[in-house]
Write a protein that holds these residues in place. Structure first.
Motif, PDB file in Angstrom:
ATOM      1  N   MET A  57       0.822  -1.230   0.000  1.00 38.65           N
ATOM      2  CA  MET A  57       0.000   0.000   0.000  1.00 38.65           C
ATOM      3  C   MET A  57       0.848   1.269   0.000  1.00 38.65           C
ATOM      4  O   MET A  57       0.536   2.246  -0.643  1.00 38.65           O
ATOM      5  CB  MET A  57      -0.932  -0.007   1.216  1.00 38.65           C
ATOM      6  N   LYS A  58       2.000   1.175   0.670  1.00 34.70           N
ATOM      7  CA  LYS A  58       2.945   2.292   0.617  1.00 34.70           C
ATOM      8  C   LYS A  58       3.435   2.506  -0.821  1.00 34.70           C
ATOM      9  O   LYS A  58       3.595   3.625  -1.272  1.00 34.70           O
ATOM     10  CB  LYS A  58       4.149   1.989   1.519  1.00 34.70           C
ATOM     11  N   LEU A  59       3.665   1.376  -1.509  1.00 33.13           N
ATOM     12  CA  LEU A  59       4.098   1.435  -2.907  1.00 33.13           C
ATOM     13  C   LEU A  59       3.040   2.146  -3.746  1.00 33.13           C
ATOM     14  O   LEU A  59       3.354   3.016  -4.569  1.00 33.13           O
ATOM     15  CB  LEU A  59       4.315   0.005  -3.433  1.00 33.13           C
ATOM     16  N   LEU A  60       1.787   1.789  -3.516  1.00 34.14           N
ATOM     17  CA  LEU A  60       0.683   2.377  -4.278  1.00 34.14           C
ATOM     18  C   LEU A  60       0.651   3.895  -4.070  1.00 34.14           C
ATOM     19  O   LEU A  60       0.535   4.663  -5.024  1.00 34.14           O
ATOM     20  CB  LEU A  60      -0.630   1.721  -3.837  1.00 34.14           C
ATOM     21  N   GLU A  61       0.795   4.300  -2.832  1.00 28.83           N
ATOM     22  CA  GLU A  61       0.842   5.749  -2.533  1.00 28.83           C
ATOM     23  C   GLU A  61       2.005   6.413  -3.271  1.00 28.83           C
ATOM     24  O   GLU A  61       1.858   7.476  -3.859  1.00 28.83           O
ATOM     25  CB  GLU A  61       1.041   5.969  -1.033  1.00 28.83           C
ATOM     26  N   ALA A  62       3.127   5.758  -3.209  1.00 36.43           N
ATOM     27  CA  ALA A  62       4.315   6.318  -3.857  1.00 36.43           C
ATOM     28  C   ALA A  62       4.122   6.417  -5.370  1.00 36.43           C
ATOM     29  O   ALA A  62       4.515   7.409  -5.998  1.00 36.43           O
ATOM     30  CB  ALA A  62       5.536   5.466  -3.527  1.00 36.43           C
ATOM     31  N   LEU A  63       3.500   5.377  -5.958  1.00 37.33           N
ATOM     32  CA  LEU A  63       3.225   5.408  -7.403  1.00 37.33           C
ATOM     33  C   LEU A  63       2.282   6.559  -7.739  1.00 37.33           C
ATOM     34  O   LEU A  63       2.458   7.247  -8.755  1.00 37.33           O
ATOM     35  CB  LEU A  63       2.624   4.072  -7.864  1.00 37.33           C
ATOM     36  N   HIS A  64       1.291   6.781  -6.875  1.00 35.95           N
ATOM     37  CA  HIS A  64       0.343   7.878  -7.109  1.00 35.95           C
ATOM     38  C   HIS A  64       1.042   9.231  -7.055  1.00 35.95           C
ATOM     39  O   HIS A  64       0.586  10.188  -7.667  1.00 35.95           O
ATOM     40  CB  HIS A  64      -0.804   7.805  -6.105  1.00 35.95           C
ATOM     41  N   ASN A 123      -3.617   9.855 -11.379  1.00 37.00           N
ATOM     42  CA  ASN A 123      -4.511   8.778 -10.924  1.00 37.00           C
ATOM     43  C   ASN A 123      -4.907   7.774 -12.003  1.00 37.00           C
ATOM     44  O   ASN A 123      -4.976   6.589 -11.751  1.00 37.00           O
ATOM     45  CB  ASN A 123      -5.787   9.371 -10.328  1.00 37.00           C
ATOM     46  N   ASP A 124      -5.213   8.315 -13.202  1.00 38.40           N
ATOM     47  CA  ASP A 124      -5.719   7.403 -14.243  1.00 38.40           C
ATOM     48  C   ASP A 124      -4.626   6.532 -14.841  1.00 38.40           C
ATOM     49  O   ASP A 124      -4.903   5.728 -15.727  1.00 38.40           O
ATOM     50  CB  ASP A 124      -6.425   8.203 -15.344  1.00 38.40           C
ATOM     51  N   ARG A 125      -3.371   6.683 -14.390  1.00 40.16           N
ATOM     52  CA  ARG A 125      -2.307   5.846 -14.952  1.00 40.16           C
ATOM     53  C   ARG A 125      -1.682   4.905 -13.911  1.00 40.16           C
ATOM     54  O   ARG A 125      -0.641   4.325 -14.114  1.00 40.16           O
ATOM     55  CB  ARG A 125      -1.261   6.717 -15.650  1.00 40.16           C
TER      56      ARG A 125
END
Lengths: 459, 459
Positions: A1-8, A13-15
């Protein structure tokens, strides 16, 4: 989930998405291999974004798998260890065409048919033509080839330079624009065919060819598979420079007719093509006809009309899809060995026997000018007996090829399907490959478990 | 001395020597590079002996340098760090010819002319033809090419498999006998051109070709170098499939006439060759003649007679030796850049200007169909001004090529002469090469200091 935040934080958002439908779309290829979902799918738009994504993957020690269009036949892009799938569909531009240099620069998401369209007005074409309309990034990753490699070479022969993002996010170029070079180690060759395990391709410089002055194509039908193979070998050994020479067996001719609504004779058939100047082709074709007649060809048709030729090759290209269409609900297991030409006749005979022993529906098609052929086997993936039979065929075919100096995969790549044969094929050289992987991707985040045997997946 | 004793235990006395004359014979190449003597020269007879020698070298941490015939032009086999020189002159057998597979297996000490002789009776030929009658092991080590690579490809394209002894004595095979493969990492490509820095080749499986039905060769002479280059580009862009297309400038034509006792016009000349069937060649040659006329060709002669063709190519092949013969006491510095074809005209103009600015005797010859050309510069190695001038020319030529997507070496290899340009040419990819070297040869015993920049040697 930390990774997801970092990716965002690095992508809009749409990518970045973990939408279930999108995850599903990126969980399987065109084969019988078991699907597996990634944690997240990202859609980079440029090299710097790819580099930033890989840096995050390195930081969180999460796998990164590159995805073109999912046309792999060996599970090369199925994310069995989860993590990030990098989808290149937004990196789909032809960046530069240099007609004088016979070169083109493309992003990895460009498909071969898209490139073909853009090249046509320059009198140029790109020669590598796998059955699928694959992306050029994917084709380079698996070292794809197709019907024309007997004349123009395989994917690796076309790659002049790759822009690659390494496991730590570093961006390198593996080659240059010169037609040849003896400078440094040959990284082009090493990265082509590495299936995303050594780096992610963000730009490709590819060699293209002038459209030949004249093209002639022909179909030669034979009473037996054996005679068809002998004819191919006869033409190759006579030194006639074929541009394509494809074998399609009786069973596959039936599937092609059914799917393409053609009425070709349903007997073993050799599809041929010649490229050159008018006078040279007339002589080549006359010589080929003589050889084919001497070798008991039953019917022979040559076409130089463009539409007729295209229909003929379209039918051949669609062989694999014809089976899938005609056996609804079943999946396909495709063998892909390549043997020295002197072993081809024996190999094809052995292949036919293996199909019959399996009791499965299937046929043989192949780029026999290179000694490369495929058995297309239809399996019900819910019936373990089908899978077992298909695996037995694959084992037999691969053993036959490896015992005679051949390879377990001529053009589809290793992925997970051919990983178990790497030790037998490469022996102690496999350790050299492992060392290269380890030094370039020490945390094993780039498409883990592919090519190099990994117990986690294969047990 | 302990090493010497140990070598004597595994090899008979006459195959281990530190005789001064033999050491001297293995201390220099054909170029201007400073000679350096090894400690000992060994003459292995088979793969196991090569492996045993390397194991000893590993044990004593002593360099091992492979030596074919010493025809390098970049000091690739000069043992600057001393140690063992491994001379392959006793491993000089053609092991197997497989005409049906267009393959041949040879030991590394076989020379290209020796192979040519053995292939002829099978109707086959080996295509790569550098100026020297080099060994095939050496040609693979430097990824050599020559006049025919525009049609048949470079050395790397011909290598199907290498038997290689690694830095710890392990014996591997880098490929197989199949015409194509997508299995594992492409070690063939990596080892070809690695100049003995990653392993020692003990057996090579090479692709050969059928002797073409018909060959026609021609000489086209021009008023200016510029017109000659334009003609080459015109022919390539018309898509006429040349088998050879060589440029020889005015200065080099003079040296060739002097050495070969020929009387070719002493003006810029393009040597051409076409391979194919009779009818196709007639059409190709007619089209080529038309283009050459349109592009101000001053005189044009075509030969299909074998003896006349051989004389013509013999003369071209001897260009470098002609200079050496005509300037006794001087050595040769040869540049070797390769540029994209669209940059060729500018590059050749720049090259001519650089020669004139240097005040040295020299000329331009080149495999211009690939964008590869050489400046042959005559230097007195005892005059530091000569060496300095030659280096200035090399620097200029290389900078011009690298700025335009070219390479510092098209076919001679890096050795020590081109090591200083590796960083500029490969950028961050050089670190990838260093990692590969480090993981495969951690003690740096295999031809140390070559290809990858090393301060010990280059300071």
């Amino acid at each position: 989930m930390k990774l997801l935040e970092a990716l965002h934080q690095i992508l809009p958002n749409d990518r970045v998405t973990n939408n279930e439908t999108v995850l599903d779309q990126h969980s399987s290829d065109e084969s019988y291999h078991t699907p597996a979902r990634p944690d997240v799918v990202v859609f980079p738009e440029n090299t710097e974004e790819v580099s930033d994504i890989i840096k995050l993957a390195a930081l969180y020690e999460v796998p990164v798998v590159s995805y073109g269009l999912g046309t792999s036949l060996e599970g090369s892009m199925i994310p069995y260890d989860k993590g990030i799938v990098m989808d290149y569909s937004l990196m789909n531009k032809v960046l530069e065409i240099r007609p004088d240099d016979f070169l083109v620069k493309v992003q990895p998401g460009v498909t071969r048919k898209q490139l073909e369209k853009e090249l046509k007005s320059h009198g140029l074409f790109f020669s590598v033509d796998p059955g699928a309309d694959a992306t050029l990034g994917g084709m380079a990753a698996t070292n794809a080839s197709g019907t024309t490699s007997v004349k123009y070479g395989i994917m690796r022969d076309q790659v002049r330079d790759l822009e690659v993002v390494l496991a730590d996010g570093t961006i390198i170029h593996t080659g240059g624009m010169a037609a040849k070079s003896s400078s440094g180690y040959h990284l082009n060759g090493l990265f082509v065919g590495s299936e995303g395990t050594l780096g992610c391709f963000t730009e490709l410089t590819l060699q293209v060819h002038g459209i030949p002055e004249k093209t002639m194509a022909g179909r030669a039908a034979f009473h037996s598979l054996d005679e068809a193979v002998s004819a191919v070998i006869g033409i190759l050994q006579a030194g006639i420079p074929v541009a394509r020479v494809e074998l399609v067996d009786e069973q596959s001719m039936k599937q092609i007719n059914l799917f393409s609504e053609t009425d070709y004779p349903e007997i073993p058939t050799v599809f041929l093509e010649f490229h050159g100047n008018e006078a040279g082709l007339q002589q080549d074709v006359a010589f080929a006809k003589e050889i084919l007649h001497d070798l008991n060809c039953r019917s022979l048709d040559f076409e130089s009309d463009t539409a007729a030729r295209q229909q003929l090759w379209e039918a051949r290209h669609n062989a694999a899809y014809a089976y899938l269409h005609n056996f609804p609900g079943k999946k396909q297991m495709v063998t892909d060995v390549c043997v020295p030409i002197s072993e081809l006749a024996g190999a094809i005979k052995d292949a036919r026997a293996a199909i019959e022993a399996s009791g499965l529906d299937g046929g043989i098609v192949g780029h026999v000018g290179d000694g490369n052929y495929h058995i297309l086997l239809m399996v019900d993936v819910n019936k373990s007996a089908d899978i077992d039979e298909a695996n037995v065929v694959n084992e037999k075919i691969v053993a036959y090829a490896l015992d005679r100096g051949g390879t377990c995969t001529g053009e589809h790549g290793v992925g997970v399907g051919k990983a178990k044969y790497q030790e037998k094929e490469h022996g102690k050289a496999l350790e050299v490959m492992r060392k290269i992987k380890k030094t370039l991707d020490p945390a094993d985040i780039l498409n883990p478990g592919k090519i190099l045997y990994d117990k986690k997946i294969h047990s």
